[in-house]
Design a protein around this motif. Structure first.
Motif, short mmCIF file in Angstrom:
data_model
loop_
_atom_site.label_atom_id
_atom_site.label_comp_id
_atom_site.label_asym_id
_atom_site.label_seq_id
_atom_site.Cartn_x
_atom_site.Cartn_y
_atom_site.Cartn_z
N VAL A 74 92.36 -22.78 8.72
CA VAL A 74 91.33 -22.30 9.64
C VAL A 74 91.62 -20.83 9.91
O VAL A 74 92.57 -20.50 10.63
CB VAL A 74 91.31 -23.10 10.97
N GLU A 75 90.83 -19.97 9.33
CA GLU A 75 91.05 -18.54 9.50
C GLU A 75 90.39 -18.08 10.78
O GLU A 75 89.20 -18.30 11.00
CB GLU A 75 90.48 -17.76 8.30
N GLU A 76 91.17 -17.45 11.63
CA GLU A 76 90.63 -16.94 12.89
C GLU A 76 89.72 -15.76 12.60
O GLU A 76 90.06 -14.86 11.84
CB GLU A 76 91.76 -16.49 13.82
N ALA A 77 88.53 -15.79 13.18
CA ALA A 77 87.59 -14.70 12.97
C ALA A 77 88.10 -13.43 13.63
O ALA A 77 88.59 -13.45 14.77
CB ALA A 77 86.22 -15.06 13.53
N ALA A 78 88.01 -12.33 12.90
CA ALA A 78 88.41 -11.05 13.48
C ALA A 78 87.42 -10.67 14.57
O ALA A 78 86.22 -10.91 14.45
CB ALA A 78 88.44 -9.98 12.39
N PRO A 79 87.90 -10.10 15.65
CA PRO A 79 86.97 -9.71 16.71
C PRO A 79 85.96 -8.70 16.20
O PRO A 79 86.31 -7.73 15.56
CB PRO A 79 87.87 -9.09 17.78
N LEU A 84 84.41 -22.90 9.39
CA LEU A 84 84.95 -23.31 8.10
C LEU A 84 86.34 -23.93 8.25
O LEU A 84 87.23 -23.34 8.87
CB LEU A 84 85.02 -22.11 7.15
N LEU A 85 86.51 -25.11 7.67
CA LEU A 85 87.80 -25.77 7.54
C LEU A 85 88.08 -25.89 6.05
O LEU A 85 87.38 -26.62 5.35
CB LEU A 85 87.78 -27.16 8.18
N ALA A 86 89.08 -25.17 5.56
CA ALA A 86 89.38 -25.19 4.12
C ALA A 86 90.51 -26.18 3.85
O ALA A 86 91.55 -26.15 4.51
CB ALA A 86 89.77 -23.79 3.65
N TYR A 87 90.29 -27.08 2.89
CA TYR A 87 91.32 -28.07 2.60
C TYR A 87 91.98 -27.80 1.24
O TYR A 87 91.33 -27.63 0.23
CB TYR A 87 90.76 -29.50 2.63
N PRO A 88 93.32 -27.70 1.22
CA PRO A 88 94.04 -27.55 -0.05
C PRO A 88 94.28 -28.90 -0.71
O PRO A 88 94.49 -29.90 -0.02
CB PRO A 88 95.36 -26.90 0.38
N ILE A 89 94.23 -28.91 -2.02
CA ILE A 89 94.53 -30.14 -2.78
C ILE A 89 95.66 -29.87 -3.78
O ILE A 89 96.77 -30.36 -3.63
CB ILE A 89 93.27 -30.68 -3.48
N TRP A 90 95.38 -29.05 -4.79
CA TRP A 90 96.39 -28.82 -5.83
C TRP A 90 97.55 -27.96 -5.34
O TRP A 90 98.60 -27.92 -5.97
CB TRP A 90 95.73 -28.19 -7.05
N MET A 91 97.41 -27.29 -4.22
CA MET A 91 98.53 -26.55 -3.64
C MET A 91 99.75 -27.44 -3.45
O MET A 91 100.90 -27.02 -3.63
CB MET A 91 98.12 -25.94 -2.30
N ALA A 121 102.54 -18.42 -1.01
CA ALA A 121 101.09 -18.57 -0.94
C ALA A 121 100.64 -19.63 0.06
O ALA A 121 99.44 -19.72 0.37
CB ALA A 121 100.53 -18.92 -2.33
N VAL A 122 101.55 -20.43 0.57
CA VAL A 122 101.17 -21.49 1.51
C VAL A 122 100.81 -20.86 2.86
O VAL A 122 101.66 -20.23 3.50
CB VAL A 122 102.30 -22.52 1.68
N PRO A 123 99.57 -21.03 3.32
CA PRO A 123 99.12 -20.34 4.55
C PRO A 123 99.48 -21.09 5.82
O PRO A 123 98.61 -21.49 6.60
CB PRO A 123 97.60 -20.27 4.34
#
Length: 464
Positions: free
Chosen positions: A248-253, A180-187, A197-199
């Motif tokens: 891009v959230e790193e998957a937890a092991p 998953l690649l999440a894209y911000p727009i209105w942020m 809140a900015v990751p």
């Protein structure tokens, strides 16, 4: 989060001046095999991922763009706006190098929450179709290389949040294939670089062809032209630069799964403590699930059926009413004894007349010999490990009559003892040669029917 789209918002110059915009780790596209971009509205895909789309298209990767809503909420008084926005989308994608027609789901703009279940089913079908095109062995134990770009769930727009949540859940179900690649727009509008809140830590940067993306943005003229544009030039400047940012959230092991499928000793110990370990006979949840399973059977009657993992025989008793011959197996000796007793004492005359055999057998090691027009895999698959599941699914395909059906039903919540989750089992079934004809998904369980003959019940009876 609420915000006023008509307000000036944070300027592109403020974001560009912050060093974090430019020093994010690069987005790794090496090894990617396909890209799926999912947008809540026409133009989200261009604003959030237009550069990624163009980059992947230039690399020769298959690019699938899916737009969830019709976008008609931007001009609710214009009956032609949905058609216009779809046309603008086609022009934008052509400018970005996409040759495949977009998938337009057509859900109402602003209604994603109300149509969440339908959207989830439609997006799941798209992702499963893309996964089916993958060559065998792509994963090889590595993270999924089908890239799925979707709205960031923290973006502040309800449609973006709901679509982002749906995609996040679907990717988690099939993480062996999808990233998953999440894209911000209105942020970029309501936040500034120092907003909590900015990751930043999860962001990855992609250098893009800014002129090409800018041309694609211009194609969505219904949103930025005219005296009262929906998207102001100041806001759009945030997307005309040479860098795209993705969360891009790193998957937890993951915890190491058991080395092998659960064996007979595990289940014998359960039955030694209680005749009905899962309270199949007393819980309304279990009765309702059996009713749903029986209702999902596409044929009125079956000549030869196989039930894998019959436990104490409650579903077996119901299946016997619809089958001329039924073989029910379970790995536990005590379960087999209890199921035989139940069927012998069954008040159902149909169960008495059916040729029912109940045998002790480990179906995860090998299926019983024979061909069946109904195979039931209910609350069993997650006892396997991945290797055993990869043996079981082809064996089921081989044992299924050309006109037969596989009915699968599994608990979706994690259980510490089980090697897999129910969603893992159904993700593997989705990659079989069988066609899914029924899908019923709840928070607690997933119930699906697969067949070689993909016709619906109405189509088989000449009604559709």
């Amino acid at each position: 989060m609420t915000f006023d789209a008509a307000a000036p918002g944070t300027s592109a110059a403020v974001w560009a001046a912050d060093a974090r915009t430019h020093d994010r780790p690069p987005l790794d596209l090496d090894g990617a095999t396909a890209l799926v971009v999912i947008a809540a509205h026409p133009d989200d895909e261009t604003l959030g991922a237009g550069g990624l789309i163009a980059t992947c298209a230039e690399r020769g990767l298959p690019v699938t763009v899916v737009v969830v809503t019709d976008g008609a909420g931007s001009h609710p008084d214009d009956p032609r706006i949905g058609r216009r926005r779809a046309g603008e989308l086609l022009v934008a994608l052509d400018l970005l190098g996409v040759t495949t027609a977009p998938v337009l789901l057509g859900f109402p703009d602003g209604g994603t929450r109300e149509h969440r279940e339908g959207i989830a089913a439609a997006l799941a079908a798209v992702l499963e179709a893309v996964v089916r095109e993958e060559p065998d062995g792509t994963t090889a134990g590595a993270p999924g290389r089908i890239l799925v770009a979707a709205p960031w769930t923290g973006d502040g727009h309800r449609d973006h949040r709901v679509v982002g949540e749906i995609v996040r859940e679907l990717v988690a179900r099939d993480a062996a294939w999808l990233t998953l690649l999440a894209y911000p727009i209105w942020m970029r509008h309501w936040a500034d670089p120092d907003h909590a809140a900015v990751p930043w830590e999860s962001m990855r940067a992609l250098a893009i062809d800014a002129r090409r993306k800018s041309a694609a943005i211009d194609a969505h003229s219904s949103q930025h032209a005219g005296e009262e544009p929906m998207l102001h030039a100041r806001f759009l400047e945030n997307f005309r630069g040479g860098i795209e940012l993705f969360v891009v959230e790193e998957a937890a092991p993951a915890a190491a799964p058991p080395a092998a499928p659960l064996g007979a000793d595990y289940f014998e110990a359960l039955y030694a403590r209680r005749d009905d370990p899962w309270r199949l006979a007393s819980r309304w949840y279990e009765q309702r699930k059996r009713d749903a399973t029986m209702a999902a059977l596409p044929a009125e009657r079956y000549s030869s059926a196989l039930e894998l993992g019959c436990s104490i025989g409650l579903l077996t008793e119901r299946l016997a009413e619809r089958c001329d011959a039924l073989l029910a197996v379970d790995i536990a000796e005590e379960a087999v004894a209890l199921a035989r007793r139940r069927l012998a004492e069954s008040p159902s005359s149909a169960a008495e007349s059916a040729a029912v055999r109940i045998e002790q057998h480990d179906a995860l090691r090998a299926l019983p010999k024979g061909t069946f027009d109904l195979i039931v895999l209910s609350e069993v698959g997650y006892y396997a490990d991945l290797d055993a599941l990869d043996r079981l699914v082809p064996a089921i395909e081989a044992a299924l009559h050309p006109t037969g059906a596989l009915v699968a039903c599994h608990w979706r919540h994690p259980v510490a003892d089980y090697p897999l989750r129910g969603d893992d089992v159904h993700a593997r079934l989705a990659r079989s040669s069988l066609e899914r004809t029924v899908s019923h998904v709840e928070r607690d369980f997933v119930l699906e029917v697969y067949a070689r003959d993909g016709r619906s019940v109405a189509e088989r009876e000449g009604l559709a």
